[in-house]
Design a protein around this motif. Structure first.
Motif, PDB file in Angstrom:
ATOM      1  N   LEU A  45      31.612 -10.029   2.836  1.00  0.00           N
ATOM      2  CA  LEU A  45      30.117 -10.359   3.084  1.00  0.00           C
ATOM      3  C   LEU A  45      29.375  -9.016   2.770  1.00  0.00           C
ATOM      4  CD1 LEU A  45      31.587 -12.409   4.872  1.00  0.00           C
ATOM      5  CD2 LEU A  45      29.656 -12.340   6.367  1.00  0.00           C
ATOM      6  N   LEU A  46      28.520  -9.245   1.504  1.00  0.00           N
ATOM      7  CA  LEU A  46      27.546  -8.044   1.322  1.00  0.00           C
ATOM      8  C   LEU A  46      26.400  -8.011   2.197  1.00  0.00           C
ATOM      9  CD1 LEU A  46      27.084  -5.718  -0.704  1.00  0.00           C
ATOM     10  CD2 LEU A  46      25.743  -7.059  -1.978  1.00  0.00           C
ATOM     11  N   SER A  47      26.315  -7.292   3.164  1.00  0.00           N
ATOM     12  CA  SER A  47      25.193  -6.973   4.021  1.00  0.00           C
ATOM     13  C   SER A  47      23.825  -6.075   3.179  1.00  0.00           C
ATOM     14  CB  SER A  47      25.365  -6.456   5.381  1.00  0.00           C
ATOM     15  OG  SER A  47      24.213  -6.451   6.138  1.00  0.00           O
ATOM     16  N   LYS A  48      24.654  -5.132   2.552  1.00  0.00           N
ATOM     17  CA  LYS A  48      23.510  -4.329   1.862  1.00  0.00           C
ATOM     18  C   LYS A  48      23.231  -4.926   0.426  1.00  0.00           C
ATOM     19  CE  LYS A  48      23.122   0.601   0.460  1.00  0.00           C
ATOM     20  NZ  LYS A  48      23.779   1.843   0.423  1.00  0.00           N
ATOM     21  N   GLY A  49      22.555  -6.070   0.753  1.00  0.00           N
ATOM     22  CA  GLY A  49      22.188  -6.962  -0.382  1.00  0.00           C
ATOM     23  C   GLY A  49      20.797  -6.566  -1.306  1.00  0.00           C
ATOM     24  N   HIS A  50      20.113  -5.432  -0.819  1.00  0.00           N
ATOM     25  CA  HIS A  50      19.218  -5.136  -1.554  1.00  0.00           C
ATOM     26  C   HIS A  50      19.503  -4.098  -2.861  1.00  0.00           C
ATOM     27  CE1 HIS A  50      20.031  -2.028   1.418  1.00  0.00           C
ATOM     28  NE2 HIS A  50      19.187  -1.111   0.773  1.00  0.00           N
ATOM     29  N   GLY A  51      20.562  -3.894  -3.041  1.00  0.00           N
ATOM     30  CA  GLY A  51      20.929  -3.238  -4.375  1.00  0.00           C
ATOM     31  C   GLY A  51      22.443  -3.795  -5.069  1.00  0.00           C
ATOM     32  N   PRO A  52      22.230  -5.128  -5.462  1.00  0.00           N
ATOM     33  CA  PRO A  52      23.414  -5.887  -5.735  1.00  0.00           C
ATOM     34  C   PRO A  52      23.969  -5.546  -7.051  1.00  0.00           C
ATOM     35  CG  PRO A  52      21.674  -7.175  -6.284  1.00  0.00           C
ATOM     36  CD  PRO A  52      21.058  -5.781  -5.640  1.00  0.00           C
ATOM     37  N   MET A  53      23.480  -4.591  -7.698  1.00  0.00           N
ATOM     38  CA  MET A  53      24.127  -4.482  -9.304  1.00  0.00           C
ATOM     39  C   MET A  53      25.371  -4.110  -9.334  1.00  0.00           C
ATOM     40  SD  MET A  53      21.028  -2.396 -11.083  1.00  0.00           S
ATOM     41  CE  MET A  53      20.811  -1.193 -10.089  1.00  0.00           C
ATOM     42  N   ALA A  54      25.942  -3.074  -8.521  1.00  0.00           N
ATOM     43  CA  ALA A  54      27.479  -2.774  -8.033  1.00  0.00           C
ATOM     44  C   ALA A  54      28.445  -4.061  -7.963  1.00  0.00           C
ATOM     45  CB  ALA A  54      27.856  -1.718  -7.381  1.00  0.00           C
ATOM     46  N   TYR A  55      27.743  -4.809  -6.915  1.00  0.00           N
ATOM     47  CA  TYR A  55      28.283  -6.233  -6.702  1.00  0.00           C
ATOM     48  C   TYR A  55      28.769  -7.210  -7.650  1.00  0.00           C
ATOM     49  CZ  TYR A  55      29.153  -9.982  -3.477  1.00  0.00           C
ATOM     50  OH  TYR A  55      29.872 -11.178  -2.858  1.00  0.00           O
ATOM     51  N   TYR A  56      27.514  -7.137  -8.281  1.00  0.00           N
ATOM     52  CA  TYR A  56      27.717  -8.380  -9.487  1.00  0.00           C
ATOM     53  C   TYR A  56      28.561  -7.699 -10.484  1.00  0.00           C
ATOM     54  CZ  TYR A  56      23.512 -10.532  -7.838  1.00  0.00           C
ATOM     55  OH  TYR A  56      22.185 -11.069  -6.935  1.00  0.00           O
TER      56      TYR A  56
END
Length: 216
Positions: A45-56
Motif C-alpha cells: 500500500l503506497l500511503s505516500k501517494g502524492h509523489g507516485p512517479m517512482a511507484y509507477y
C-alpha cells in the motif's frame, strides 16, 4: 522516471522512495502481474501517494502495465494520475495521496487477512516521515503493536520533512508501541533488503529509510 513530466512539485517525494520501492518489488514482495488478484499475494500500500512517479516506474519495470503509459503521466486521459487510483493503475492496492490514511488501511488489511486465516501474505505500507504528523497514524501503530500484527510492515521514508520530532528518532516511536524496528540508509540496497527480511516474530516491523533531506 525521466519519461514522466508534469509533477515537478512532488519530484522529491518520488525520488526519495525509488530505491526502497525497487528493493521491495525486486527482492521481497510476493506479487507479480500474474498474481495481482491472488488472495495469497503480498499486499503493498503506497500511503505516500502524492509523489507516485517512482511507484509507477517500478510497476512498469515489473510488467504491471506498459512503459508506453509513462509519458502520458498526469494527462487528462492517462490512468497514471498525480495520485494513484486503484481502479485505474494495475497493481495498485489503494487510492492514495491523502496523508495519514495508508497505515490505518494496512492495519485493517492485516486484520482482515488474519480473520480469514491467511497467515502467509505480508502487508507492506510506505509512508513519509511527514505523515507521522497525522494522528491517525499514531492510533494505527499503537493498535498494531498491541495486537501483535506480525504480518504488517511499515516502511518510513525519512527525508527530514516532518514538522514534529521524537526523542530517540522515528524508530523509538514504533519501538515504544511494541514494534520491531531498523533504521538504514535508504539508498543502500543491501541494507534495505536485510532490514526488510529480518525476522520479527509476534511483532509488526518498521523500517526507517533515511535519505537526503528534502530540498538538498
Amino acid at each position: 522516471m525521466s519519461l514522466m513530466t508534469g509533477d515537478e512539485k512532488h519530484g522529491p517525494a518520488a525520488t526519495s522512495t525509488l530505491d526502497a520501492l525497487w528493493v521491495l518489488y525486486d527482492r521481497v514482495l510476493r506479487v507479480s502481474p500474474g498474481t495481482a488478484q491472488d488472495p495469497g499475494r503480498d499486499r503493498f500500500l503506497l500511503s505516500k501517494g502524492h509523489g507516485p512517479m517512482a511507484y509507477y516506474a517500478v510497476l512498469a519495470a515489473k510488467g504491471f502495465f506498459p512503459t508506453a503509459w509513462l509519458p502520458g503521466f498526469g494527462a487528462y486521459d492517462s490512468p497514471l494520475g498525480h495520485h494513484p487510483d486503484r481502479l485505474l493503475v494495475p497493481g495498485a492496492e489503494i487510492g492514495s495521496g491523502s496523508l495519514g490514511h495508508g497505515l490505518p488501511l494496512a492495519v485493517g488489511t492485516a486484520l482482515g487477512l488474519r480473520a480469514q486465516g491467511r497467515t502467509e501474505p505480508a502487508v507492506w505500507v510506505l509512508i513519509g516521515d511527514a505523515e507521522l504528523d497525522e494522528g491517525s497514524n499514531h492510533e494505527a501503530l499503537a493498535y498494531a503493536g498491541a495486537a501483535g500484527l506480525d504480518r504488517l510492515h511499515t516502511l518510513v521514508v525519512d527525508n527530514s520533512s516532518a514538522t514534529h520530532g521524537w526523542h530517540g528518532g522515528i524508530a523509538s516511536r514504533f519501538e515504544n508501541a511494541g514494534w520491531s524496528t531498523a533504521t538504514v540508509d535508504g539508498r543502500d540496497h543491501r541494507a534495505l533488503h536485510e532490514a526488510f527480511s529480518a525476522p520479527h516474530p509476534g511483532r509488526p516491523r518498521a523500517v526507517i529509510a533515511r535519505v537526503e533531506p528534502k530540498g538538498d
